[in-house]
Design a protein around this motif. Sequence first.
Motif, PDB file in Angstrom:
ATOM      1  N   CYS A 167       0.852  -1.199   0.000  1.00  0.00           N
ATOM      2  CA  CYS A 167       0.000   0.000   0.000  1.00  0.00           C
ATOM      3  C   CYS A 167       0.881   1.239   0.000  1.00  0.00           C
ATOM      4  O   CYS A 167       1.932   1.258   0.650  1.00  0.00           O
ATOM      5  CB  CYS A 167      -0.933   0.003   1.209  1.00  0.00           C
ATOM      6  SG  CYS A 167      -1.976   1.474   1.325  1.00  0.00           S
ATOM      7  N   ASN A 206      -1.167  -0.300  -4.879  1.00  0.00           N
ATOM      8  CA  ASN A 206      -2.418   0.199  -4.304  1.00  0.00           C
ATOM      9  C   ASN A 206      -2.171   1.576  -3.680  1.00  0.00           C
ATOM     10  O   ASN A 206      -1.325   1.715  -2.790  1.00  0.00           O
ATOM     11  CB  ASN A 206      -2.931  -0.760  -3.232  1.00  0.00           C
ATOM     12  CG  ASN A 206      -3.228  -2.134  -3.779  1.00  0.00           C
ATOM     13  OD1 ASN A 206      -3.884  -2.282  -4.794  1.00  0.00           O
ATOM     14  ND2 ASN A 206      -2.729  -3.168  -3.106  1.00  0.00           N
ATOM     15  N   TYR A 227      -7.229   2.937  -4.563  1.00  0.00           N
ATOM     16  CA  TYR A 227      -7.793   1.809  -3.811  1.00  0.00           C
ATOM     17  C   TYR A 227      -8.928   2.299  -2.910  1.00  0.00           C
ATOM     18  O   TYR A 227      -8.837   3.392  -2.344  1.00  0.00           O
ATOM     19  CB  TYR A 227      -6.695   1.164  -2.958  1.00  0.00           C
ATOM     20  CG  TYR A 227      -7.143  -0.064  -2.212  1.00  0.00           C
ATOM     21  CD1 TYR A 227      -7.139  -1.312  -2.813  1.00  0.00           C
ATOM     22  CD2 TYR A 227      -7.595   0.031  -0.901  1.00  0.00           C
ATOM     23  CE1 TYR A 227      -7.561  -2.436  -2.129  1.00  0.00           C
ATOM     24  CE2 TYR A 227      -8.023  -1.090  -0.214  1.00  0.00           C
ATOM     25  CZ  TYR A 227      -8.004  -2.308  -0.828  1.00  0.00           C
ATOM     26  OH  TYR A 227      -8.433  -3.425  -0.160  1.00  0.00           O
ATOM     27  N   LEU A 267      -6.859   0.182   6.447  1.00  0.00           N
ATOM     28  CA  LEU A 267      -5.521  -0.391   6.285  1.00  0.00           C
ATOM     29  C   LEU A 267      -5.300  -1.626   7.143  1.00  0.00           C
ATOM     30  O   LEU A 267      -4.551  -2.524   6.747  1.00  0.00           O
ATOM     31  CB  LEU A 267      -4.454   0.658   6.631  1.00  0.00           C
ATOM     32  CG  LEU A 267      -4.366   1.880   5.713  1.00  0.00           C
ATOM     33  CD1 LEU A 267      -3.254   2.804   6.178  1.00  0.00           C
ATOM     34  CD2 LEU A 267      -4.154   1.474   4.267  1.00  0.00           C
ATOM     35  N   LEU A 272      -5.403  -5.914   0.485  1.00  0.00           N
ATOM     36  CA  LEU A 272      -4.301  -5.144  -0.088  1.00  0.00           C
ATOM     37  C   LEU A 272      -3.172  -6.073  -0.524  1.00  0.00           C
ATOM     38  O   LEU A 272      -2.590  -5.900  -1.606  1.00  0.00           O
ATOM     39  CB  LEU A 272      -3.785  -4.129   0.941  1.00  0.00           C
ATOM     40  CG  LEU A 272      -4.657  -2.900   1.186  1.00  0.00           C
ATOM     41  CD1 LEU A 272      -4.237  -2.195   2.474  1.00  0.00           C
ATOM     42  CD2 LEU A 272      -4.568  -1.937   0.008  1.00  0.00           C
TER      43      LEU A 272
END
Length: 357
Positions: free
Chosen positions: A159, A187, A222, A289, A297
């Motif tokens: 990420c 992402n 994302y 997250l 992810l």
Amino acid sequence: MDTLRQSPSPCSSSSSEPRTPPCEMSSPVGIEAVLDQLKIKAMKMGFEFNIMVVGQSGLGKSTMVNTLFKSKVWRSSVPGLTVPMSQTLQLHSVTHVIEEKGLKLKLTVTDTPGFGDQINNDKCWDPILGYINEQYERYLQEEILITRQRHIPDTRVHCCLYFVPPTGHCLRPLDIEFLQRLCRTVNVVPVIARADSLTIEEREAFRSRIQQDLKTHCIDVYPQKRFDEDISDKILNSKIRERIPFAVVGADQEHLVNGRCVLGRKTKWGIIEVENVAHCEFPLLRDLLIRSHLQDLKDITHNVHYENYRVIRLNQSHQLPQGPGWVNLAPVPVGQATSPLLVKTRRKPHGEPKEEG
């Protein structure tokens, strides 16, 4: 003939006997125990998560990472200490192991100091894109070995947090140019940094302009719409997409508010509570997250971004390094039988035993 007619047939004899009732399952098979097995294995191995933060200096990237994981993952520079500005973009990575309730998370944070800080920012994104592709290349080189490791170290960036300066206007040309390239490789989750410098009305207007810029320039951040697997994912991700970019505030100090300790920033006008959705959207970012989309992810990184890189590199197989232990990825000549080497290196279904060679 009469004897044959009078002999009982198997069907008639079986029909006269009492039928045995069908066997019913008295207890479950135990399929649900697979979840316990996966949990035990995950507790032993732990997880890996690699995150990159990109943005100009002074936007609170280090503080935000520390706030996300409630740990001193990244130490900011000492206040009052003048650090000479680097003329080139330099990437720094730090790895920490965070443990919570017996579960270990190996967290790697990559910072990009110097991004966008120069007068001439032409192609300032090249070192960042080069670093991301370098991690894909490392994984690929391990994957194509004849004798592979049981667990390939995963340094791929899962990420990228992109910090947008709180100008209140719209995305800068630098942001648009870089995000168009970045979202094809990793992402990307954009956030409005230091959102406490904007009023609520300014923040919402700024968010709307950024969303319009992303749509106009085909920047697919994302969570991507095309990866929604079912209706529940679509509903959840639609709510997230409405709030992106998240307006966040980072803080690593606790303050006493109404008899309770809260994480926040103290100002002349009061305390901005980081974990209060009414003050900022940090909880939404943390949930995305860590609590709801961390594995997704990683899956998209492996199945989409890395796979795209892998296809391109294998199409350029003649450029891959040759030497002991490397797989010959050159195409088989026409009319020649498939060599045992290529048979061994085909992608096997999970759980199929490896061939000895």
